[in-house]
Design a protein around this motif. Sequence first.
Motif, PDB file in Angstrom:
ATOM      1  N   ARG A 361     -29.571  29.304  23.078  1.00 24.55           N
ATOM      2  CA  ARG A 361     -29.742  29.210  24.527  1.00 24.55           C
ATOM      3  C   ARG A 361     -31.160  29.645  24.906  1.00 24.55           C
ATOM      4  NH1 ARG A 361     -24.840  28.626  27.311  1.00 24.55           N
ATOM      5  NH2 ARG A 361     -25.774  29.521  29.191  1.00 24.55           N
ATOM      6  N   ARG A 362     -31.593  29.087  26.053  1.00 27.75           N
ATOM      7  CA  ARG A 362     -32.972  29.268  26.490  1.00 27.75           C
ATOM      8  C   ARG A 362     -33.340  30.754  26.614  1.00 27.75           C
ATOM      9  NH1 ARG A 362     -35.296  30.875  30.519  1.00 27.75           N
ATOM     10  NH2 ARG A 362     -33.337  31.134  31.660  1.00 27.75           N
ATOM     11  N   ALA A 363     -32.421  31.559  27.179  1.00 22.53           N
ATOM     12  CA  ALA A 363     -32.733  32.977  27.397  1.00 22.53           C
ATOM     13  C   ALA A 363     -32.940  33.706  26.064  1.00 22.53           C
ATOM     14  CB  ALA A 363     -31.614  33.636  28.198  1.00 22.53           C
ATOM     15  N   LEU A 364     -32.174  33.327  25.039  1.00 23.24           N
ATOM     16  CA  LEU A 364     -32.338  33.978  23.735  1.00 23.24           C
ATOM     17  C   LEU A 364     -33.701  33.617  23.141  1.00 23.24           C
ATOM     18  CD1 LEU A 364     -31.206  35.621  21.348  1.00 23.24           C
ATOM     19  CD2 LEU A 364     -30.203  33.501  20.467  1.00 23.24           C
ATOM     20  N   VAL A 365     -34.072  32.346  23.260  1.00 22.46           N
ATOM     21  CA  VAL A 365     -35.376  31.921  22.738  1.00 22.46           C
ATOM     22  C   VAL A 365     -36.494  32.674  23.475  1.00 22.46           C
ATOM     23  CG1 VAL A 365     -36.948  29.955  22.453  1.00 22.46           C
ATOM     24  CG2 VAL A 365     -34.483  29.649  22.097  1.00 22.46           C
ATOM     25  N   ALA A 366     -36.319  32.843  24.786  1.00 18.59           N
ATOM     26  CA  ALA A 366     -37.344  33.543  25.568  1.00 18.59           C
ATOM     27  C   ALA A 366     -37.478  35.003  25.124  1.00 18.59           C
ATOM     28  CB  ALA A 366     -36.991  33.467  27.064  1.00 18.59           C
ATOM     29  N   VAL A 367     -36.343  35.658  24.824  1.00 17.73           N
ATOM     30  CA  VAL A 367     -36.402  37.060  24.369  1.00 17.73           C
ATOM     31  C   VAL A 367     -37.100  37.120  23.002  1.00 17.73           C
ATOM     32  CG1 VAL A 367     -35.013  39.052  23.643  1.00 17.73           C
ATOM     33  CG2 VAL A 367     -34.386  37.781  25.696  1.00 17.73           C
ATOM     34  N   VAL A 368     -36.773  36.169  22.123  1.00 20.71           N
ATOM     35  CA  VAL A 368     -37.404  36.164  20.797  1.00 20.71           C
ATOM     36  C   VAL A 368     -38.910  35.910  20.933  1.00 20.71           C
ATOM     37  CG1 VAL A 368     -37.497  34.940  18.578  1.00 20.71           C
ATOM     38  CG2 VAL A 368     -35.288  35.544  19.581  1.00 20.71           C
ATOM     39  N   ASP A 369     -39.296  35.007  21.839  1.00 26.54           N
ATOM     40  CA  ASP A 369     -40.730  34.775  22.068  1.00 26.54           C
ATOM     41  C   ASP A 369     -41.407  36.048  22.566  1.00 26.54           C
ATOM     42  OD1 ASP A 369     -40.640  32.186  21.238  1.00 26.54           O
ATOM     43  OD2 ASP A 369     -40.449  31.311  23.255  1.00 26.54           O
ATOM     44  N   ALA A 370     -40.697  36.780  23.421  1.00 29.27           N
ATOM     45  CA  ALA A 370     -41.277  38.027  23.954  1.00 29.27           C
ATOM     46  C   ALA A 370     -41.426  39.068  22.854  1.00 29.27           C
ATOM     47  CB  ALA A 370     -40.393  38.552  25.093  1.00 29.27           C
ATOM     48  N   ILE A 371     -40.476  39.086  21.895  1.00 33.01           N
ATOM     49  CA  ILE A 371     -40.608  40.014  20.757  1.00 33.01           C
ATOM     50  C   ILE A 371     -41.852  39.626  19.944  1.00 33.01           C
ATOM     51  CG2 ILE A 371     -39.553  40.753  18.572  1.00 33.01           C
ATOM     52  CD1 ILE A 371     -36.805  40.411  19.908  1.00 33.01           C
ATOM     53  N   ARG A 372     -42.060  38.295  19.805  1.00 35.51           N
ATOM     54  CA  ARG A 372     -43.228  37.813  19.048  1.00 35.51           C
ATOM     55  C   ARG A 372     -44.519  38.325  19.694  1.00 35.51           C
ATOM     56  NH1 ARG A 372     -42.042  33.279  16.308  1.00 35.51           N
ATOM     57  NH2 ARG A 372     -40.682  32.604  18.006  1.00 35.51           N
ATOM     58  N   ASP A 373     -44.517  38.350  21.065  1.00 32.97           N
ATOM     59  CA  ASP A 373     -45.726  38.782  21.788  1.00 32.97           C
ATOM     60  C   ASP A 373     -45.856  40.303  21.856  1.00 32.97           C
ATOM     61  OD1 ASP A 373     -46.145  36.144  22.241  1.00 32.97           O
ATOM     62  OD2 ASP A 373     -45.333  36.143  24.299  1.00 32.97           O
ATOM     63  N   ASN A 374     -44.772  41.004  21.530  1.00 31.61           N
ATOM     64  CA  ASN A 374     -44.742  42.459  21.727  1.00 31.61           C
ATOM     65  C   ASN A 374     -45.883  43.168  21.003  1.00 31.61           C
ATOM     66  OD1 ASN A 374     -43.207  43.916  23.464  1.00 31.61           O
ATOM     67  ND2 ASN A 374     -41.576  44.424  22.005  1.00 31.61           N
ATOM     68  N   GLY A 375     -46.179  42.699  19.784  1.00 28.26           N
ATOM     69  CA  GLY A 375     -47.211  43.356  18.992  1.00 28.26           C
ATOM     70  C   GLY A 375     -48.591  43.235  19.604  1.00 28.26           C
ATOM     71  N   ALA A 376     -48.807  42.212  20.448  1.00 28.16           N
ATOM     72  CA  ALA A 376     -50.133  41.987  21.021  1.00 28.16           C
ATOM     73  C   ALA A 376     -50.327  42.760  22.329  1.00 28.16           C
ATOM     74  CB  ALA A 376     -50.327  40.487  21.272  1.00 28.16           C
ATOM     75  N   ARG A 377     -49.248  43.380  22.840  1.00 25.64           N
ATOM     76  CA  ARG A 377     -49.371  44.135  24.105  1.00 25.64           C
ATOM     77  C   ARG A 377     -49.928  45.525  23.845  1.00 25.64           C
ATOM     78  NH1 ARG A 377     -43.481  42.509  25.877  1.00 25.64           N
ATOM     79  NH2 ARG A 377     -43.924  40.470  26.679  1.00 25.64           N
ATOM     80  N   SER A 378     -50.545  46.104  24.896  1.00 22.89           N
ATOM     81  CA  SER A 378     -51.041  47.472  24.713  1.00 22.89           C
ATOM     82  C   SER A 378     -49.863  48.424  24.553  1.00 22.89           C
ATOM     83  CB  SER A 378     -51.921  47.878  25.893  1.00 22.89           C
ATOM     84  OG  SER A 378     -51.214  47.695  27.088  1.00 22.89           O
ATOM     85  N   VAL A 379     -48.785  48.201  25.304  1.00 25.49           N
ATOM     86  CA  VAL A 379     -47.553  48.979  25.101  1.00 25.49           C
ATOM     87  C   VAL A 379     -46.414  47.972  24.942  1.00 25.49           C
ATOM     88  CG1 VAL A 379     -45.960  50.678  26.048  1.00 25.49           C
ATOM     89  CG2 VAL A 379     -48.401  50.857  26.561  1.00 25.49           C
ATOM     90  N   ALA A 380     -45.785  47.998  23.783  1.00 24.89           N
ATOM     91  CA  ALA A 380     -44.698  47.034  23.535  1.00 24.89           C
ATOM     92  C   ALA A 380     -43.535  47.313  24.485  1.00 24.89           C
ATOM     93  CB  ALA A 380     -44.248  47.156  22.084  1.00 24.89           C
ATOM     94  N   ALA A 381     -42.865  46.245  24.913  1.00 25.96           N
ATOM     95  CA  ALA A 381     -41.723  46.401  25.835  1.00 25.96           C
ATOM     96  C   ALA A 381     -40.468  46.769  25.040  1.00 25.96           C
ATOM     97  CB  ALA A 381     -41.494  45.092  26.583  1.00 25.96           C
ATOM     98  N   THR A 382     -39.552  47.474  25.700  1.00 29.62           N
ATOM     99  CA  THR A 382     -38.278  47.822  25.060  1.00 29.62           C
ATOM    100  C   THR A 382     -37.337  46.619  25.103  1.00 29.62           C
ATOM    101  OG1 THR A 382     -37.267  48.567  27.117  1.00 29.62           O
ATOM    102  CG2 THR A 382     -38.468  50.226  25.834  1.00 29.62           C
TER     103      THR A 382
END
Length: 422
Positions: A361-382
């Motif tokens: 489902r779209r929302a799951l893909v979006a969460v996984v994409d956000a995990i992929r981006d987490n490492g590039a953030r200054s503070v990773a999201a929970t």
Amino acid sequence: MTTPPTRPQPPPLPPDTSSLTRVHLLAGRPLFFPFPSGALTYSCVGCDAPCCKGQPIGIGRSRELVTIQQAQPRAPLFAVPGWNDGPLLSLTPPPEKCWFFDKNGRCRLEHVAGRDAKPTGCRLFPFSRIVTMGEALAVLPDLVCPVSVTPTAERALASTSSSHPSSYDTLALEMSRTQLPRGGHKALPAPADLSWDEALPLERHVVAAAADLLRAAPPPAFYGAFADLQHQLTSALLGVDTKPSAMASLESDIRRFLAVTEAASVDGVVELVALTGVLRLTPIDGAVVPRRAAPAMLVALAVLASVHESMRGSRRTPRTLLGLWRTQGPLLYALAHLGSRPLPLSPAALDAALARYHAPRRALVAVVDAIRDNGARSVAATVDELLRQQKDEFAPPLTADAVAMLHALGRILREACTFTPI
Ligand code: SF4
């Protein structure tokens, strides 16, 4: 002025350190009982005897097969190799009732030929699931048997009695009498973060602490404090920092995320404390959970169990906890990491974990994409923040689809992510 007489108080129970200071052996190998001594009770009187209906029995060739064959000459035709993935043969009696189950509900082999004639697995049942944990052998209850947690009034007595059916002394003695082999037992897969030889002292400590809690008056009314103790013991063993009351605040976060207001009953908490050691060794999807994640997953289970026992028509038993642990495990893993900041082990690992799901489902893909981006953030999201970015998809009350996505997310987090500390 006279001081009013005070009622004499019973002396406090000494801490039960028996499982830390006394180690039972089987042919030189240490035994580990992952429940407090005497904490589990069962009664064969009036039981429908599911143990004697279609349950595979492990059969040794030299003694048990010979005895069974004398009483039931055609039984060998139904032998299957590899009982419990070990070297023993397996024999499965008919699902309606075992060949040897007599009309009085007794085992005919035992009744006619004596207790030594009874197959070892039947004799030890329900404490018949023996697995290796490194050098040690763990003795797990088979919850085909409707075991219950020893009632309050008997608990202190049972924990000091050596003759209760689930006391360590009674079980170890019966195991030695059956001449259970030293080796050949199925290996319990080790958790990802420790070997069993490293983790066994922790497991023993958790069970000893559970025994103390069960003997306390009044009994524990909520699970968070015990989970915090497990979390602190684990963190100390792994050499990582921990915040005090981290598990108690995680329980609040999970309750808020799921909008759960149902309180656990005292008996429900007592059952979870008594079964904690068993659950910590029970694989989910074939893997024992990392020791670092176990306390938080048990907190999530405590919340889910409080909802379950409040549902109309529910009847709570220790089997409920085991069933929730096994079936809802990936969801528990996701909830346990609500406050953690996930980072992908690698982009390829994340892709491979997501690829297991056909048309996610779209929302799951979006969460996984956000995990992929987490490492590039200054503070990773929970995980909690990543889910809330999906707005209504994960807003309470959760839909069945949202829960299914959380199951998938739990598996993806477990297989393809690492975390900043819980
Ligand atoms: S299932 Fe348990 S309580 Fe029931 S007959 Fe078998 S051992 Fe006894």
